[in-house]
Design a protein around this motif. Structure first.
Motif, PDB file in Angstrom:
ATOM      1  N   ALA A  88       3.254  -3.857  -2.359  1.00  9.87           N
ATOM      2  CA  ALA A  88       4.001  -3.879  -0.851  1.00  9.87           C
ATOM      3  C   ALA A  88       5.300  -2.963  -0.913  1.00  9.87           C
ATOM      4  CB  ALA A  88       4.108  -3.928  -0.431  1.00  9.87           C
ATOM      5  N   ASN A 138       0.120   0.031  11.873  1.00 16.33           N
ATOM      6  CA  ASN A 138       1.156  -1.269  11.938  1.00 16.33           C
ATOM      7  C   ASN A 138       1.639  -1.035  13.334  1.00 16.33           C
ATOM      8  OD1 ASN A 138       2.220  -3.369  11.918  1.00 16.33           O
ATOM      9  ND2 ASN A 138       3.588  -3.169  10.928  1.00 16.33           N
ATOM     10  N   LEU A 158      -5.673  -5.394   6.937  1.00 14.98           N
ATOM     11  CA  LEU A 158      -5.300  -4.943   5.855  1.00 14.98           C
ATOM     12  C   LEU A 158      -5.326  -6.415   5.163  1.00 14.98           C
ATOM     13  CD1 LEU A 158      -4.380  -3.078   3.419  1.00 14.98           C
ATOM     14  CD2 LEU A 158      -2.222  -4.085   4.419  1.00 14.98           C
ATOM     15  N   ILE A 172       0.457  -1.167  -1.536  1.00 17.14           N
ATOM     16  CA  ILE A 172      -0.055  -0.889  -0.045  1.00 17.14           C
ATOM     17  C   ILE A 172       2.128  -0.127   0.371  1.00 17.14           C
ATOM     18  CG2 ILE A 172       0.551  -2.261   1.609  1.00 17.14           C
ATOM     19  CD1 ILE A 172      -0.821  -4.477   0.374  1.00 17.14           C
ATOM     20  N   ILE A 216       0.163   3.066   8.003  1.00 16.87           N
ATOM     21  CA  ILE A 216      -0.196   2.213   6.887  1.00 16.87           C
ATOM     22  C   ILE A 216      -0.885   3.271   5.188  1.00 16.87           C
ATOM     23  CG2 ILE A 216      -1.071   0.060   5.068  1.00 16.87           C
ATOM     24  CD1 ILE A 216       0.620  -0.190   7.358  1.00 16.87           C
ATOM     25  N   TYR A 245       4.342   1.943   3.694  1.00 21.38           N
ATOM     26  CA  TYR A 245       3.968   2.460   4.797  1.00 21.38           C
ATOM     27  C   TYR A 245       5.428   3.547   5.237  1.00 21.38           C
ATOM     28  CZ  TYR A 245       8.386  -0.413   5.160  1.00 21.38           C
ATOM     29  OH  TYR A 245       9.438  -1.194   4.890  1.00 21.38           O
ATOM     30  N   THR A 276       6.233  -5.667   8.640  1.00 25.04           N
ATOM     31  CA  THR A 276       5.389  -6.804   8.427  1.00 25.04           C
ATOM     32  C   THR A 276       3.966  -5.634   8.052  1.00 25.04           C
ATOM     33  OG1 THR A 276       4.276  -7.480  10.216  1.00 25.04           O
ATOM     34  CG2 THR A 276       6.270  -8.818   8.676  1.00 25.04           C
ATOM     35  N   TYR A 277       2.518  -6.185   7.626  1.00 25.90           N
ATOM     36  CA  TYR A 277       2.064  -5.392   8.056  1.00 25.90           C
ATOM     37  C   TYR A 277       0.570  -5.986   8.583  1.00 25.90           C
ATOM     38  CZ  TYR A 277       4.389  -3.130   3.442  1.00 25.90           C
ATOM     39  OH  TYR A 277       4.927  -2.423   2.645  1.00 25.90           O
TER      40      TYR A 277
END
Length: 247
Positions: free
Chosen positions: A100, A183, A23, A128, A237, A130, A18-19
């Motif tokens: 994302a 994260n 954020l 967004i 991130i 990662y 997840t985030y």
């Protein structure tokens, strides 16, 4: 947009990260109004569910009906199968638009045109993502070699945008500087293995060879993981933000 994630969508929901809350706090601080948000390429809806706690209504779209079937229901979320580049949403409708870990699959020009059409003046677009998980030098070395050498030839060309931290994607005017976010997770070895299995390159490898590449690194990963039930990890991130003052 390529659909690499309809198969095994339940595993995507189970094992993908997840985030961090920080954020979302930052993004919310940029939005003057919180009536409507659009989470584009929502997948299993993990971002949409967070936004639903702060907006009157959240539209969450994806091209994969299978992914949406695994999404968490919420009374303020409207899930729909729609491409990022052409939607049925009205003009100037959204205060915040999020994407994302998905924009690298989009037609950039068409998507940004759709953002410009559907976002309200003063609205914010947040892209967004990662990077690779970091756990420890010994574990990271195996994960990096797996990423680069084992499944490296099976990544779609669009993956390079993540390798370049989204800095090389086309981006609209009005970009604003952003803080750095990380994260932090605490995962079991089984969670790490499950996460590796969701990579699109792993799926391509399986389809083309009939074998699971994760099995090739499982013993060495297990050895380097050690006896710990869980270990801390960090996902750097990726974040780019633009404010649309004129639409």
């Amino acid at each position: 947009m390529k659909d690499n994630f309809s198969s095994g969508s339940h595993r995507y929901a189970q094992f993908r990260p997840t985030y961090p809350a920080a954020l979302f706090d930052y993004l919310l601080s940029l939005v003057p109004h919180r009536e409507n948000a659009w989470d584009c390429g929502t997948g299993n809806g993990q971002v949409a569910v967070v936004l639903a706690d702060h907006f009157d209504q959240v539209a969450a779209t994806d091209i994969s009906g299978s992914q949406l079937a695994s999404a968490l229901p919420h009374q303020r979320i409207d899930y729909s199968v729609q491409p990022a580049e052409k939607t049925a949403f009205p003009d100037h409708n959204f205060d915040l638009i999020t994407v994302a870990q998905a924009i690298h699959w989009f037609d950039f020009t068409a998507f940004y045109q759709e953002v410009g059409r559907t976002i309200r003046p003063g609205g914010v677009l947040a892209v967004i993502g990662y990077d690779l998980i970091r756990i420890s030098p010994e574990v990271d070395a195996v994960v990096d070699a797996f990423y680069r050498d084992v499944v490296g030839p099976y990544w779609d060309k669009e993956r390079r945008y993540i390798d370049q931290q989204y800095r090389t994607i086309p981006f609209p005017a009005g970009e604003v500087p952003t803080p750095v976010f990380v994260n932090d997770v605490e995962w079991s070895f089984e969670h790490l293995i499950g996460y590796l299995g969701t990579w699109s390159a792993v799926k391509h490898y399986q389809q083309q060879t009939g074998q699971d590449p994760v099995e090739l690194v499982y013993p060495e990963l297990k050895k380097r993981w050690g006896a710990a039930e869980k270990r801390p990890g960090r996902f750097p991130i990726l974040l780019r933000v633009a404010r649309y003052d004129h639409c």
